[in-house]
Design an enzyme around this catalytic site. Sequence first.
Site, PDB file in Angstrom:
ATOM      1  N   THR B 222      29.486  51.150  59.551  1.00  0.00           N
ATOM      2  CA  THR B 222      30.270  51.039  60.783  1.00  0.00           C
ATOM      3  C   THR B 222      31.652  51.678  60.651  1.00  0.00           C
ATOM      4  O   THR B 222      32.668  51.039  60.912  1.00  0.00           O
ATOM      5  CB  THR B 222      30.456  49.548  61.174  1.00  0.00           C
ATOM      6  OG1 THR B 222      31.135  48.880  60.094  1.00  0.00           O
ATOM      7  CG2 THR B 222      29.133  48.866  61.450  1.00  0.00           C
ATOM      8  N   HIS B 332      41.811  40.213  47.553  1.00  0.00           N
ATOM      9  CA  HIS B 332      40.397  39.921  47.753  1.00  0.00           C
ATOM     10  C   HIS B 332      39.999  38.687  46.978  1.00  0.00           C
ATOM     11  O   HIS B 332      40.710  38.207  46.086  1.00  0.00           O
ATOM     12  CB  HIS B 332      39.521  41.128  47.416  1.00  0.00           C
ATOM     13  CG  HIS B 332      39.440  41.532  45.979  1.00  0.00           C
ATOM     14  ND1 HIS B 332      38.380  41.215  45.178  1.00  0.00           N
ATOM     15  CD2 HIS B 332      40.291  42.261  45.215  1.00  0.00           C
ATOM     16  CE1 HIS B 332      38.562  41.751  43.976  1.00  0.00           C
ATOM     17  NE2 HIS B 332      39.712  42.379  43.968  1.00  0.00           N
ATOM     18  N   ASP B 342      40.228  39.802  37.677  1.00  0.00           N
ATOM     19  CA  ASP B 342      40.025  40.570  38.914  1.00  0.00           C
ATOM     20  C   ASP B 342      39.046  39.835  39.807  1.00  0.00           C
ATOM     21  O   ASP B 342      37.839  39.885  39.544  1.00  0.00           O
ATOM     22  CB  ASP B 342      39.502  41.962  38.549  1.00  0.00           C
ATOM     23  CG  ASP B 342      39.263  42.840  39.765  1.00  0.00           C
ATOM     24  OD1 ASP B 342      39.629  42.443  40.875  1.00  0.00           O
ATOM     25  OD2 ASP B 342      38.711  43.944  39.572  1.00  0.00           O
ATOM     26  N   GLU B 380      35.632  43.183  48.568  1.00  0.00           N
ATOM     27  CA  GLU B 380      36.484  44.292  48.149  1.00  0.00           C
ATOM     28  C   GLU B 380      35.808  45.152  47.122  1.00  0.00           C
ATOM     29  O   GLU B 380      35.939  46.376  47.109  1.00  0.00           O
ATOM     30  CB  GLU B 380      37.817  43.752  47.600  1.00  0.00           C
ATOM     31  CG  GLU B 380      38.851  44.840  47.301  1.00  0.00           C
ATOM     32  CD  GLU B 380      38.911  45.270  45.825  1.00  0.00           C
ATOM     33  OE1 GLU B 380      39.800  46.041  45.483  1.00  0.00           O
ATOM     34  OE2 GLU B 380      38.047  44.847  45.012  1.00  0.00           O
ATOM     35  N   GLU B 381      35.081  44.482  46.203  1.00  0.00           N
ATOM     36  CA  GLU B 381      34.514  45.230  45.069  1.00  0.00           C
ATOM     37  C   GLU B 381      33.508  46.286  45.527  1.00  0.00           C
ATOM     38  O   GLU B 381      33.258  47.258  44.820  1.00  0.00           O
ATOM     39  CB  GLU B 381      33.861  44.270  44.069  1.00  0.00           C
ATOM     40  CG  GLU B 381      34.844  43.334  43.360  1.00  0.00           C
ATOM     41  CD  GLU B 381      35.834  44.051  42.438  1.00  0.00           C
ATOM     42  OE1 GLU B 381      35.855  45.294  42.407  1.00  0.00           O
ATOM     43  OE2 GLU B 381      36.607  43.345  41.760  1.00  0.00           O
ATOM     44  N   GLU B 392      40.162  47.450  61.293  1.00  0.00           N
ATOM     45  CA  GLU B 392      39.440  48.025  62.432  1.00  0.00           C
ATOM     46  C   GLU B 392      39.416  47.065  63.615  1.00  0.00           C
ATOM     47  O   GLU B 392      39.565  47.469  64.768  1.00  0.00           O
ATOM     48  CB  GLU B 392      38.005  48.386  62.022  1.00  0.00           C
ATOM     49  CG  GLU B 392      37.944  49.563  61.061  1.00  0.00           C
ATOM     50  CD  GLU B 392      36.581  49.785  60.455  1.00  0.00           C
ATOM     51  OE1 GLU B 392      36.273  50.926  60.107  1.00  0.00           O
ATOM     52  OE2 GLU B 392      35.818  48.803  60.294  1.00  0.00           O
ATOM     53  N   ASP B 409      46.519  41.951  43.849  1.00  0.00           N
ATOM     54  CA  ASP B 409      45.118  41.854  43.441  1.00  0.00           C
ATOM     55  C   ASP B 409      45.126  41.288  42.022  1.00  0.00           C
ATOM     56  O   ASP B 409      45.419  40.105  41.844  1.00  0.00           O
ATOM     57  CB  ASP B 409      44.489  43.251  43.569  1.00  0.00           C
ATOM     58  CG  ASP B 409      42.997  43.278  43.255  1.00  0.00           C
ATOM     59  OD1 ASP B 409      42.487  42.314  42.683  1.00  0.00           O
ATOM     60  OD2 ASP B 409      42.340  44.297  43.575  1.00  0.00           O
ATOM     61  N   HIS B 509      35.570  44.076  35.068  1.00  0.00           N
ATOM     62  CA  HIS B 509      34.272  44.162  35.762  1.00  0.00           C
ATOM     63  C   HIS B 509      33.072  43.789  34.879  1.00  0.00           C
ATOM     64  O   HIS B 509      31.948  44.179  35.174  1.00  0.00           O
ATOM     65  CB  HIS B 509      34.074  45.548  36.394  1.00  0.00           C
ATOM     66  CG  HIS B 509      34.920  45.749  37.617  1.00  0.00           C
ATOM     67  ND1 HIS B 509      34.737  46.798  38.483  1.00  0.00           N
ATOM     68  CD2 HIS B 509      35.955  45.022  38.141  1.00  0.00           C
ATOM     69  CE1 HIS B 509      35.639  46.718  39.480  1.00  0.00           C
ATOM     70  NE2 HIS B 509      36.385  45.658  39.288  1.00  0.00           N
TER      71      HIS B 509
END
Lengths: 703, 703
Positions: B222, B332, B342, B380-381, B392, B409, B509
């Site tokens: 989108t 996030h 994170d 977010e990731e 938006e 963050d 991560h």
Amino acid sequence: MQWVKVLGGVVGAAALLGLGIIVGHFAIPKGADSPAPSASASQDLDLKILETVIEQLDANRIRENLRELSKEPHLATTPRDEALVQLLLQRWQDPESGLDSARTTEYEVLLSFPSGEQPNRVAVVNSTGAILFSCRHSEENLTGEQGGPNVVPPYAAYAPPGTPQAVNAAKYGVAGVLVYTDPKDINDGKSLPNETFPHSWCLPPSGVERGSYFEYFGDPLTPYLPAMPSSFRLNSDNASGFPPIPIQPIGFEDAQVLLCNLGGNLAPADWQGGLGCDYNLGPGFRSNGIFPEDGQVNVSVHNRLELRNSSNVLGIIRGAVEPDRYVLYGNHRDSWVHGAVDPSTGTAVLLELSRVLGTLLKKGTWRPRRSIVFASWGAEEFGLIGSTEFTEEFFSKLQERAVAYINVDISVFANATLRVQGTPPIQSVVFSAAKQISAPGSSGLSIYDNWIRYYNRSSSVYGLVPSVGTLGAGSDYAPFIHFLGISSMDIAYTYDRSKTSARIYPTYHTAFDTFDYVDKFLDPGFSSHQAVARTAGSVLLRLSDSLFLPLNVSDYSETLRSFLQAAEDLRVLLEQHGISLGPLVTAVERFEGAATAFNQRIATLREGTPDPLQVRMINDQLMLLERTFLNSQAFPEERYYSHVLWAPRTGSVATFPGLSNAYSQAKNTGHEPAAWAEVQRQLSIVVAALEGAAATLRPVADL
Amino acid sequence: MQWVKVLGGVVGAAALLGLGIIVGHFAIPKGADSPAPSASASQDLDLKILETVIEQLDANRIRENLRELSKEPHLATTPRDEALVQLLLQRWQDPESGLDSARTTEYEVLLSFPSGEQPNRVAVVNSTGAILFSCRHSEENLTGEQGGPNVVPPYAAYAPPGTPQAVNAAKYGVAGVLVYTDPKDINDGKSLPNETFPHSWCLPPSGVERGSYFEYFGDPLTPYLPAMPSSFRLNSDNASGFPPIPIQPIGFEDAQVLLCNLGGNLAPADWQGGLGCDYNLGPGFRSNGIFPEDGQVNVSVHNRLELRNSSNVLGIIRGAVEPDRYVLYGNHRDSWVHGAVDPSTGTAVLLELSRVLGTLLKKGTWRPRRSIVFASWGAEEFGLIGSTEFTEEFFSKLQERAVAYINVDISVFANATLRVQGTPPIQSVVFSAAKQISAPGSSGLSIYDNWIRYYNRSSSVYGLVPSVGTLGAGSDYAPFIHFLGISSMDIAYTYDRSKTSARIYPTYHTAFDTFDYVDKFLDPGFSSHQAVARTAGSVLLRLSDSLFLPLNVSDYSETLRSFLQAAEDLRVLLEQHGISLGPLVTAVERFEGAATAFNQRIATLREGTPDPLQVRMINDQLMLLERTFLNSQAFPEERYYSHVLWAPRTGSVATFPGLSNAYSQAKNTGHEPAAWAEVQRQLSIVVAALEGAAATLRPVADL
């Protein structure tokens, strides 16, 4: 008069506030960014000042303005156009009646002119090339004003040069186009010399309507960039929007010779006109006419593209309280020939309005709450060029600060009634103004009550009201509403449609559009000019001086409802393609609810003594609502158009333009999935815009 | 403390104003759009409140927040992610320490997950297809937290499914990609189990960095529309930005087996790493290795795209004076696994900051001048999805009202120093905050003085100052700065680069990014967390409570000068192609002049008793300056990027990105005229933006 309310509301501080008001009123601070002290920040529109302005707008001064403005042809960028730039500057810098400041801004723009050496030519030739008939190169000099070097010969601006020859080349691809105005469409059928100008307002047989045939607006070489000398320019060979083939306009006198001698089948009934013969489709001339059957029409177009410097003139009255809020009022200056009606009836009103306001300003009697920006745009006739470049140059600043744009181009088309085009939020301020002013003539009616007799509609909210038209791209409001999302309007006096079906006033864009034409036929006595000056002046003052901006966002609800109602006709087919109107219905309802609640909050605030920052906050919501309807991704093919409610509608259903167009496209292209995907995309764009608009109207701490 | 000035300035109204301040301070109006009376409109930042906030930000509470937030994996849209949504809502709705209101917004977005049934697999096979070696499917369970159904196996989000097989297919087109993190790049060379986590902060051999391989940001289906369930969606088959071929990340333990057995030529020196062998280029395995020379690597990727509901949580403190101005602060919530660092180091700070402010609010001690919006973004990731959909959905409202966006963050990468990225106008407020707060540790230095020891630059205006980095697209600030043009920043504590060259903290991560990792290695005692909370809190309070917004637009001048200086290197070649830098030089000078004069006007106003509307006018100029650098036409190929100063720069010259990229393109494509035309277009876009920015800073009644 809201002073009483202010003083009554904070009794303990009456002396301080009273002082503040006096300071705000008479001792305007000189610093460029220094509004008056906060006490005057609560002052509302002063009805006495409004009455004074309305009374002082003088019909005879408008007439004298018009005489001066239209005494010579002033085609864009010609010496006379530049002389009028100086005239405007001088008026707006006048120590007795001028504005705070005035300046010019210049752009280097691509215009199109006929060749000075090789006139454009339309002729009938025989098979050996001998000329059997030539169309006129210029209009007949009926009043002594149609001759001379400054009258540009009739031409179609931006039509490319070329020499096509044919009679009716439709079957093989059209090679060139001749354009004329039929007496049936422009003269209510009249076509004889003694029943046309200077004997009546009708177009004489030799009159030719000039015009621009550029598809977009703005400078053709610098889309989205201001046309500064150093700006990036497209090569004119790959600029888009120019006609692909030569075009030449001719008078109906010459059109009659060509058209009444055409052969072939009879044209459809709708195509028949007032030239006194049957119109045939061709190809070729008819056998019993004045031309040989194999005669051909030869068209020579020698138009040239030229980079020219075009000026806007800007004049500013600094706002006393909110100098960073701009009410813009503009009209173009350039004409095709003398341009008495188009645009000088508008400029004559502009100059009288700026004189009256300037005089009050210089006397120290008045200074608006918000800044007023007067503008005289250049090169409108070529495609709204001056105004568009202005919006490109000051894009951010205008989007952030412009309250509304008032356009008064042709101020008087005829004497019957007011005619207003605009976005829904401006309806209320125009109605307020129109109710306050007497209509010209002896009816004793207000402009509003007179208007409602000619153009009206039944509103679900208000009952019978005058109908405000929508804005296309016919004048300089186009970049303001479509590109910047600034609430805009165009104001004029116009026809009694029961008396004429003329497409527009008959001498439009011809060399017969002169001062005498206006003075004798269009508005003797200039009372309609005065009516427009008063109406537009009142609208301007209400927008610049009202404590709360007189824009009614709730009036968008009726538009949305009507678009939604029209969309219902699409429902069945949409659902067959898996597209639901549900989110659109919800979005419209949310907008309605948010707008109603917003208006209630304003009403509550009005009952109290609103804080200046509370007022500013509400006014920002009012000002910026129109901006929420912009989506720069919505119409990638349409230059500048980004307003999702007012973009051009090519589809037949009178609903949201993106939806209407995409739906029409999907139906016409054999129901391809990609076409239905675009329908869904357009629907989502509208839903997002309406939800965003509702969010903007909700209490500001409700995220 | 500006009260004295206010009271001193209007002596006659001292009682009234004093009352007003008290009212503004203790009796907060309950109406949603009701700011305090105007008297408090002149109140400036309260330094006592600021000190109170800084003192109350508690390291141990941040630690406890982190423990709770990171105790289970909370991949986007999983039950634990939703549980954290409820945790945030509960905190922000707490009657003792909550905000005025909190809510969630949900979007239906396209995410990518490994298959639950078919694990992604990397194996070496022989010519008959027999498996000779398999890479791990999951990380080694070293602390008891790396196992279980909620630990998502390592994968490359949005990499398509497929089963490519090869060893080095570069010559024939790459069929698939294996990604690993080399000990040289992440562990300062360390790779043995006993020198890595849980024995040190280094990445264990089995650790695998997950990540998103989507090229853009926002929901992939989108673009430019909020991902409501009803929104138009691209078909995922023709959505763009996904990798074209399968990708799988592996640990360096497995990478060593593959890489150390590769044959072919020696890879360039730059490509060599810390796996204890020579890295060869292939193709094929080496002859004396553990695999047959014709062995191949077989990669099976079974990732699946799924539409999922992802939530943002929004919490609001309504502004007392200007509720329609928003200072946003966000991070996030979703992680890849436990996500202790994170993003939970950031969320732990966010919760502590909102607790301290919420407590003051609920006690009636304080209410900010402007509204504060706290945000916890989802997904977010996968590509900044929650924050992008938010921008938006509220595009217009945020563009009109957002003062700044503060992103925290990962709040602590390491314990050495503050690190700030942001646009130039935020430098001054960050410096003010950093000077006021003590750095962790025993140095006795302020955060500012400590910072300048690690990251500094020589400013032509200020001399030696800490260097503020620029914003890329690494976290949720990206849509705010690049799409909306809102002044943004990202704040964290980070490394001493003389001590480590790790690309990022080593367990980034992976399933080893756990509470103990932070508690033992990253920030024992949580003093760096507290330092970030204090700095970000001070910045937030200064932005929300200062009378004049603490944004210094003049600080853009240094950036523009440096870009202009770099552009000088292009001058010769530009001039050879008829392109002049003159208009750019002029535009930069005009911006500098306008910014300097603007700051002088603020200084003059500060000396007096500025009117609330004067202050608002100035603040609107400060707030909206960043917006003037947006041009939605500038980079048609770049989704969302419209800031002409901060769009991605691919060209090598450190000048305006559009200019740098177009110049580089023109040089590399053999000097085609169209490529040089694009250079000129980009130059004109920058010039128009700078001229527009200067116009926005000039006195508001100077058009």
